[in-house]
Design an enzyme around this catalytic site. Structure first.
Site, PDB file in Angstrom:
ATOM      1  N   GLU A   1     -11.589   6.208   5.588  1.00  0.00           N
ATOM      2  CA  GLU A   1     -11.002   6.957   6.700  1.00  0.00           C
ATOM      3  C   GLU A   1     -12.017   7.104   7.829  1.00  0.00           C
ATOM      4  OE1 GLU A   1      -7.965   7.736   7.134  1.00  0.00           O
ATOM      5  OE2 GLU A   1      -7.059   7.680   5.138  1.00  0.00           O
TER       6      GLU A   1
ATOM      7  N   TYR B   1       0.843  -1.204   0.000  1.00  0.00           N
ATOM      8  CA  TYR B   1       0.000   0.000   0.000  1.00  0.00           C
ATOM      9  C   TYR B   1       0.872   1.246   0.000  1.00  0.00           C
ATOM     10  CZ  TYR B   1      -3.265   3.519   1.835  1.00  0.00           C
ATOM     11  OH  TYR B   1      -4.010   4.660   2.042  1.00  0.00           O
TER      12      TYR B   1
ATOM     13  N   TRP C   1      -5.360   1.323  10.638  1.00  0.00           N
ATOM     14  CA  TRP C   1      -5.549   1.350   9.194  1.00  0.00           C
ATOM     15  C   TRP C   1      -5.375  -0.046   8.602  1.00  0.00           C
ATOM     16  CZ3 TRP C   1      -8.086   3.617   5.731  1.00  0.00           C
ATOM     17  CH2 TRP C   1      -7.790   3.466   4.377  1.00  0.00           C
TER      18      TRP C   1
END
Length: 205
Positions: A57, A35, A65
């Site tokens: 988010e 990522y 995350w």
């Protein structure tokens, strides 16, 4: 956190087995490294892409995350690939379906906020659209962190973006969440100095 087989320096950089320096959090797993290397901090300027990232988010609030990233394909399936017009048409039966979906974060408030945010995204087209609103908050200069301690968690611009979106009916768009969004889509570059990804977005030299 540095992953196995990597060394972490004093500046918040991790050196991977490939010899490349990355901001330390990228070395938590292969998923996070991929990522970081291919997507995080690269410009996103289309409505669907920004709505997806804003939604993720929002779901990340209070969680890691990595948890969200691992469920990303499930989120895409559950929320019609984050097409705002489709999600805006979701009704109470969709909410109940999503609350029962073990593949995503089953938080009713975040689910209903995402549907409401899709409707707000559609409405915002009359004022230039979500990409225009988000990118209009790009600062005059980006942070230049030399350690993780120097990476900010919010900024005057993220405060202003949060206020603008809240006024337009968006939820789960606080200043810290909006700064994370700005980092993710290239509006600011918070790669630690020395990372091989620093300056890669083309937005900041």
């Amino acid at each position: 956190m540095a992953g196995a087989g990597s060394g972490e320096g004093d500046e918040g950089l991790a050196i991977g087995e490939d010899g490349l320096a990355r901001t330390a959090w990228a070395m938590g797993s292969e998923m996070m490294r991929q990522y970081y290397d291919t997507e995080w901090g690269m410009p996103v300027r289309d409505e669907r892409g920004l709505f997806e990232r804003l939604s993720l988010e929002g779901f990340q609030s209070g969680l890691s995350w990595a948890t969200i990233l691992a469920k990303r394909e499930n989120f895409r399936r559950a929320f019609a690939d984050f097409e705002p017009d489709v999600v805006a048409a979701f009704d109470e039966s969709d909410v109940e379906r999503l609350v029962q979906d073990a593949g995503i974060i089953r938080h009713r408030g975040k689910i209903t906020a995402t549907i409401g945010n899709a409707r707000a995204t559609v409405a915002l087209r009359a004022e230039g659209g979500l990409p225009e609103v988000i990118w209009s908050h790009r600062p005059e200069a980006t942070p230049v962190p030399r350690s993780m301690a120097e990476v900010p968690s919010r900024s005057p611009e993220s405060d202003a973006l949060a206020a603008r979106l809240r006024a337009a009916g968006f939820r789960f768009v606080g200043p810290t969440t909006m700064f994370a969004l700005m980092e993710a889509v290239g509006i600011v570059d918070t790669h630690v100095v020395g990372s091989h990804r620093r300056g890669s977005s083309g937005v900041w030299s």
